[in-house]
Design an enzyme around this catalytic site. Sequence first.
Site, short mmCIF file in Angstrom:
data_model
loop_
_atom_site.label_atom_id
_atom_site.label_comp_id
_atom_site.label_asym_id
_atom_site.label_seq_id
_atom_site.Cartn_x
_atom_site.Cartn_y
_atom_site.Cartn_z
N TYR A 54 7.77 -15.62 1.40
CA TYR A 54 6.87 -14.50 1.06
C TYR A 54 7.32 -13.22 1.77
CZ TYR A 54 2.74 -11.50 1.13
OH TYR A 54 1.89 -10.42 1.03
N ALA A 106 1.11 -8.44 -6.49
CA ALA A 106 2.08 -9.16 -5.66
C ALA A 106 1.84 -10.65 -5.76
CB ALA A 106 1.95 -8.72 -4.20
N TYR A 107 2.90 -11.39 -5.52
CA TYR A 107 2.78 -12.85 -5.35
C TYR A 107 2.38 -13.05 -3.89
CZ TYR A 107 3.98 -17.81 -5.38
OH TYR A 107 3.94 -19.17 -5.29
N1 NAP Z 1 -5.23 -7.92 1.61
C1 NAP Z 1 -4.61 -7.74 2.77
O1 NAP Z 1 -5.19 -7.87 3.86
C2 NAP Z 1 -3.14 -7.34 2.81
C3 NAP Z 1 -2.49 -7.31 4.05
C4 NAP Z 1 -1.14 -6.93 4.08
C5 NAP Z 1 -0.48 -6.60 2.91
N2 NAP Z 1 -1.14 -6.63 1.74
C6 NAP Z 1 -0.36 -6.28 0.52
O2 NAP Z 1 -1.20 -5.65 -0.42
C7 NAP Z 1 -0.78 -5.98 -1.73
C8 NAP Z 1 -1.97 -6.52 -2.52
O3 NAP Z 1 -2.48 -7.66 -1.84
P1 NAP Z 1 -3.92 -8.27 -2.14
O4 NAP Z 1 -4.48 -8.68 -0.84
O5 NAP Z 1 -4.72 -7.39 -3.03
O6 NAP Z 1 -3.47 -9.59 -2.92
P2 NAP Z 1 -4.27 -10.47 -3.97
O7 NAP Z 1 -5.73 -10.34 -3.74
O8 NAP Z 1 -3.65 -11.81 -3.93
O9 NAP Z 1 -3.94 -9.76 -5.34
C9 NAP Z 1 -2.64 -9.76 -5.87
C10 NAP Z 1 -2.78 -9.43 -7.32
O10 NAP Z 1 -1.49 -9.37 -7.89
C11 NAP Z 1 -1.59 -9.99 -9.16
N3 NAP Z 1 -0.29 -10.43 -9.64
C12 NAP Z 1 0.46 -11.48 -9.25
N4 NAP Z 1 1.56 -11.57 -10.00
C13 NAP Z 1 1.51 -10.56 -10.90
C14 NAP Z 1 2.32 -10.15 -11.96
N5 NAP Z 1 3.47 -10.80 -12.26
N6 NAP Z 1 1.95 -9.08 -12.69
C15 NAP Z 1 0.81 -8.41 -12.42
N7 NAP Z 1 -0.03 -8.75 -11.42
C16 NAP Z 1 0.33 -9.82 -10.68
C17 NAP Z 1 -2.52 -11.13 -8.96
O11 NAP Z 1 -2.97 -11.58 -10.20
P3 NAP Z 1 -3.55 -13.08 -10.37
O12 NAP Z 1 -4.85 -13.10 -9.62
O13 NAP Z 1 -3.68 -13.24 -11.84
O14 NAP Z 1 -2.53 -13.98 -9.76
C18 NAP Z 1 -3.59 -10.47 -8.11
O15 NAP Z 1 -4.53 -9.79 -8.92
C19 NAP Z 1 0.37 -6.99 -1.58
O16 NAP Z 1 1.59 -6.29 -1.70
C20 NAP Z 1 0.21 -7.51 -0.17
O17 NAP Z 1 1.45 -7.87 0.39
C21 NAP Z 1 -2.44 -7.02 1.66
#
Ligand code: NAP
Length: 153
Positions: free
Chosen positions: A123, A58-59
């Site tokens: 977002y 995700a972005y």
């Molecule tokens: N962590 C939380 O507490 C939390 C809470 C609520 C919801 N979420 C949801 O959980 C999901 C994952 O979140 P996260 O916390 O793991 O986020 P994160 O740590 O920011 O990781 C997002 C990942 O997506 C990758 N990405 C971005 N653009 C991409 C593309 N075009 N193709 C392939 N990969 C891409 C990023 O790669 P780069 O590093 O290279 O940019 C990064 O590895 C999201 O949908 C978010 O909304 C998370």
Amino acid sequence: MKVLVLGGGQIARAVGATAPSEHQTIARARSELDIVDAGAVMRTVAEIKPDWVVNAAAYTAVDLAEDQAAQAYAVNDAAVASMVQAAAQQGCRLVHLSTDFVFDGNSNRAYLTTDQTGPLSVYGASKLGGEHKVLELCCAPPGYMPPWARISC
Ligand SMILES: NC(=O)c1ccc[n+]([C@@H]2O[C@H](COP(=O)([O-])OP(=O)(O)OC[C@H]3O[C@@H](n4cnc5c(N)ncnc54)[C@H](OP(=O)(O)O)[C@@H]3O)[C@@H](O)[C@H]2O)c1
């Protein structure tokens, strides 16, 4: 069970680290698969033939998204459409993650998935768009393919 985990961030790493050993997890970080590339998503899912796809890509740059709306929508909204189609064509299940940012934050209790959405940021709106892509196809009658999902490799 074969699980394809997309993205290489917090959630993707946690899924890989905690998956029971009887399941095979296959990770694809952005460097290996850009989910905006619909054809690449279709080919990857067709090649790996997972039982489940976990979309942890995700972005997530909440503040930056205000100035990079196109990029946020490309990853969080449009790319989800091809992911849904790839999973549907392969017959595998898709786990897609929501966020509290799809709500307006005015509730005085924990949100339910059935609550009214009202994103206040790019977002949040882009994430909500992706959820609608999942819901539209998953709730569609058998054989229905919305126009945005008609992607060829
Ligand atoms: N962590 C939380 O507490 C939390 C809470 C609520 C919801 N979420 C949801 O959980 C999901 C994952 O979140 P996260 O916390 O793991 O986020 P994160 O740590 O920011 O990781 C997002 C990942 O997506 C990758 N990405 C971005 N653009 C991409 C593309 N075009 N193709 C392939 N990969 C891409 C990023 O790669 P780069 O590093 O290279 O940019 C990064 O590895 C999201 O949908 C978010 O909304 C998370």
